[in-house]
Motif scaffolding. Structure first.
Motif, short mmCIF file in Angstrom:
data_model
loop_
_atom_site.label_atom_id
_atom_site.label_comp_id
_atom_site.label_asym_id
_atom_site.label_seq_id
_atom_site.Cartn_x
_atom_site.Cartn_y
_atom_site.Cartn_z
N ALA A 64 -50.94 49.91 16.74
CA ALA A 64 -50.40 50.91 17.28
C ALA A 64 -50.55 52.14 16.41
N ILE A 65 -49.92 51.93 15.26
CA ILE A 65 -50.09 52.89 14.19
C ILE A 65 -51.38 53.32 13.82
N ASP A 66 -52.30 52.29 13.79
CA ASP A 66 -53.51 52.70 13.33
C ASP A 66 -54.44 53.45 14.46
N LEU A 67 -54.20 53.23 15.83
CA LEU A 67 -54.76 53.91 16.84
C LEU A 67 -54.38 55.23 16.96
N THR A 68 -52.89 55.30 16.65
CA THR A 68 -52.49 57.04 16.46
C THR A 68 -52.92 57.63 15.78
N ARG A 69 -53.28 57.10 14.34
CA ARG A 69 -53.83 57.96 13.26
C ARG A 69 -55.28 58.13 13.66
N LYS A 70 -56.03 57.34 14.06
CA LYS A 70 -57.36 57.52 14.50
C LYS A 70 -57.48 58.69 15.52
N ILE A 71 -56.84 58.61 16.69
CA ILE A 71 -56.91 59.44 17.75
C ILE A 71 -56.50 60.88 17.32
N LEU A 72 -55.23 60.83 16.60
CA LEU A 72 -54.77 62.02 16.01
C LEU A 72 -55.47 62.71 15.09
N ARG A 73 -56.12 62.03 14.34
CA ARG A 73 -56.69 62.49 12.89
C ARG A 73 -55.52 62.74 11.93
N VAL A 74 -54.72 62.08 11.82
CA VAL A 74 -53.77 62.11 10.74
C VAL A 74 -54.45 61.67 9.44
N PRO A 75 -54.14 62.44 8.52
CA PRO A 75 -54.80 62.21 7.23
C PRO A 75 -54.14 60.91 6.42
N ASP A 76 -54.69 60.51 5.61
CA ASP A 76 -54.06 59.28 4.88
C ASP A 76 -52.92 59.57 4.15
N THR A 77 -52.80 60.98 3.65
CA THR A 77 -51.62 61.66 3.15
C THR A 77 -50.33 61.40 3.89
N HIS A 78 -50.29 61.18 5.06
CA HIS A 78 -49.34 61.30 6.01
C HIS A 78 -48.86 59.82 6.43
N ARG A 79 -47.54 59.46 6.55
CA ARG A 79 -47.28 58.24 6.90
C ARG A 79 -46.82 58.12 8.35
N ILE A 80 -47.19 57.13 9.29
CA ILE A 80 -46.77 57.11 10.52
C ILE A 80 -45.89 56.02 10.98
N GLY A 81 -44.57 56.09 11.29
CA GLY A 81 -43.63 54.99 11.73
C GLY A 81 -43.27 55.02 13.00
N ILE A 82 -42.76 53.94 13.47
CA ILE A 82 -42.34 53.62 14.68
C ILE A 82 -40.70 53.51 14.71
N VAL A 83 -40.04 54.27 15.42
CA VAL A 83 -38.56 54.42 15.35
C VAL A 83 -37.90 54.09 16.48
N PRO A 84 -36.42 54.21 16.41
CA PRO A 84 -35.66 54.08 17.48
C PRO A 84 -35.32 55.05 18.37
N ALA A 85 -35.11 55.09 19.78
CA ALA A 85 -34.49 56.32 20.41
C ALA A 85 -35.44 57.30 20.47
N SER A 86 -36.40 57.08 20.95
CA SER A 86 -37.42 58.10 21.65
C SER A 86 -37.69 59.22 20.44
N ASP A 87 -38.15 60.33 21.09
CA ASP A 87 -38.40 61.57 20.32
C ASP A 87 -36.98 62.06 19.56
N THR A 88 -35.98 61.88 20.47
CA THR A 88 -34.56 62.27 20.00
C THR A 88 -34.13 61.47 18.57
N GLY A 89 -34.31 60.21 18.75
CA GLY A 89 -34.06 59.64 17.60
C GLY A 89 -34.84 59.90 16.42
N ALA A 90 -36.34 60.08 16.69
CA ALA A 90 -37.19 60.32 15.50
C ALA A 90 -36.57 61.68 14.72
N TYR A 91 -36.53 62.60 15.77
CA TYR A 91 -36.16 63.92 15.07
C TYR A 91 -34.88 64.06 14.36
N GLU A 92 -33.75 63.38 15.06
CA GLU A 92 -32.44 63.44 14.43
C GLU A 92 -32.50 62.65 13.09
#
Length: 387
Positions: A64-92
């Motif tokens: 899921a992380i790899d597909l997100t990186r590929k579609i969004l064209r997130v550079p290798d310099t940026h890390r992608i993590g799955i965290v709890p509680a939807s966008d609110t949890g991620a932003y907080e």
């Protein structure tokens, strides 16, 4: 008046229902419509009933992380993590772990931006500089001091207003940019070099399930995490650092808490659909086509308008509409009439926004359904006014 005449008069005043309904009347701004062709029976099930720490569990989370990186064209310099509680949890999580190192500016032009103002001012007590605008407008982006950490929403889900691009974010900024992009990613091209922290949930443009958030960290955010310790205690679900080092496993499928593997398989379906469709360009094209179809509906009706009058900063996903003479009761009657007829679900504006309609135009919606919605809006308006 005779009983027959009264019945005839009532019948004559009742607006005629349109003949064609949207095939998928799902216009909610979250959770949003599933991708076309979605069926629960099509989801992969090998990870279900297995530990998320198992080989297959971690592999699916990483996928899921790899597909997100590929579609969004997130550079290798940026890390992608799955965290709890939807966008609110991620932003907080981002706010609680990184703010306090330098002054803070918060931008607010809708309810979720106001939520981050509340967190920064009343919970973290950071005395932020607050730059506001009314619903339908955008604050003065040129007034932002980039020696501060800056909190903003890319796309105001409850006001239908978005930032036009990333040009206003300084290249030589000292502060970090905190981008709440939950109704923006997969519908706009994100300038990753401008974004230090980006968060979103699966339930918006991807049409995934709620309860899970995604956080994308640029190198400057990682440096802040590993060099700064906030003054306040951090709950376990916010901890990305251990013994002064980033917990790299979070960005390799080792989630902080137990995720729903069913939700993971669901978002993998959506991401693979997006990839097969043509990736980011195709998703953007679908959102743009939907927004254009809705623009045409609005332009053809004097009683409808856009809450965001400027097309350059008008959302192409969560499109908020004004309705002539509307109050909360009329909008409720309209939304209820559409729901009873299964012509449109969940189109009332957000509770904190001015009374109006909100139509989701993200990529999982079909343009033909937006087109079919127009006559039903006419019918619902006439019906609600006559009630």
């Amino acid at each position: 008046m005779t009983e027959t005449a009264a019945i005839d008069a009532t019948t004559a005043s009742a607006p005629e229902k349109p003949h064609t309904k949207p095939a998928r009347p799902y216009f909610s701004s979250g959770p949003c419509a599933k991708p076309p062709g979605w069926d629960a029976a099509k989801l992969a099930t090998g990870s279900l009933g297995r530990s998320h720490r198992s080989k297959i569990g971690k592999a699916r989370l990483q996928h899921a992380i790899d597909l997100t990186r590929k579609i969004l064209r997130v550079p290798d310099t940026h890390r992608i993590g799955i965290v709890p509680a939807s966008d609110t949890g991620a932003y907080e999580l981002a706010m609680w772990t990184m703010l306090g190192a330098r002054p803070v500016t918060t931008l607010a032009w809708e309810s979720f931006g106001e939520g981050w103002v509340t967190d920064a001012a009343k919970q973290l007590k950071l005395d932020p500089n607050i730059i506001r605008a009314d619903y339908g407008a955008l604050p003065d982006l040129g007034a932002v001091d980039w020696s501060h950490d800056v909190l903003f929403t890319w796309n105001g889900t409850t006001s239908g207003v978005r930032v036009p691009n990333g040009d206003w974010i300084a290249d030589d900024r000292d502060g970090l940019s905190f981008n709440d992009a939950t109704s923006a990613v997969f519908a706009y091209d994100m300038p990753w070099d401008k974004l230090d922290v980006t968060t979103f949930s699966w339930q918006k443009v991807l049409g995934g399930e709620g309860a899970h958030g995604v956080i994308i960290l640029g190198p400057r955010a990682v440096e802040r995490l590993t060099s700064y310790t906030p003054a306040w205690p951090l709950p376990k679900i916010f901890r990305l650092v251990s013994k002064g080092a980033l917990t790299e496993g979070v960005f390799k499928g080792e989630t902080i808490n137990t995720p729903s593997m069913l939700a993971v398989e669901d978002v993998i379906f959506a991401l693979e659909w997006a990839l097969e469709l043509g990736g980011l360009e195709a998703l953007i094209a679908r959102s743009d086509a939907n927004a254009a179809a809705l623009d045409k509906i609005v332009a053809e009706r004097e009683w409808l308008g856009h809450l965001a009058p400027d097309p350059a900063t008008r959302s192409r996903t969560s499109v908020c509409l004004t309705v002539e003479g509307a109050d909360e009761a009329l909008i409720k009657r309209m939304a209820s009439a559409l729901e009873v007829e299964a012509a449109a679900f969940d189109v009332a504006g957000y509770r904190d926004a001015p009374p109006g309609l909100r139509i989701w135009c993200g990529a999982t919606v079909d343009t033909a359904d937006i087109v079919a919605l127009g006559p039903w809006l006419d019918w619902a308006y006439a019906t609600a006014k006559a009630a």
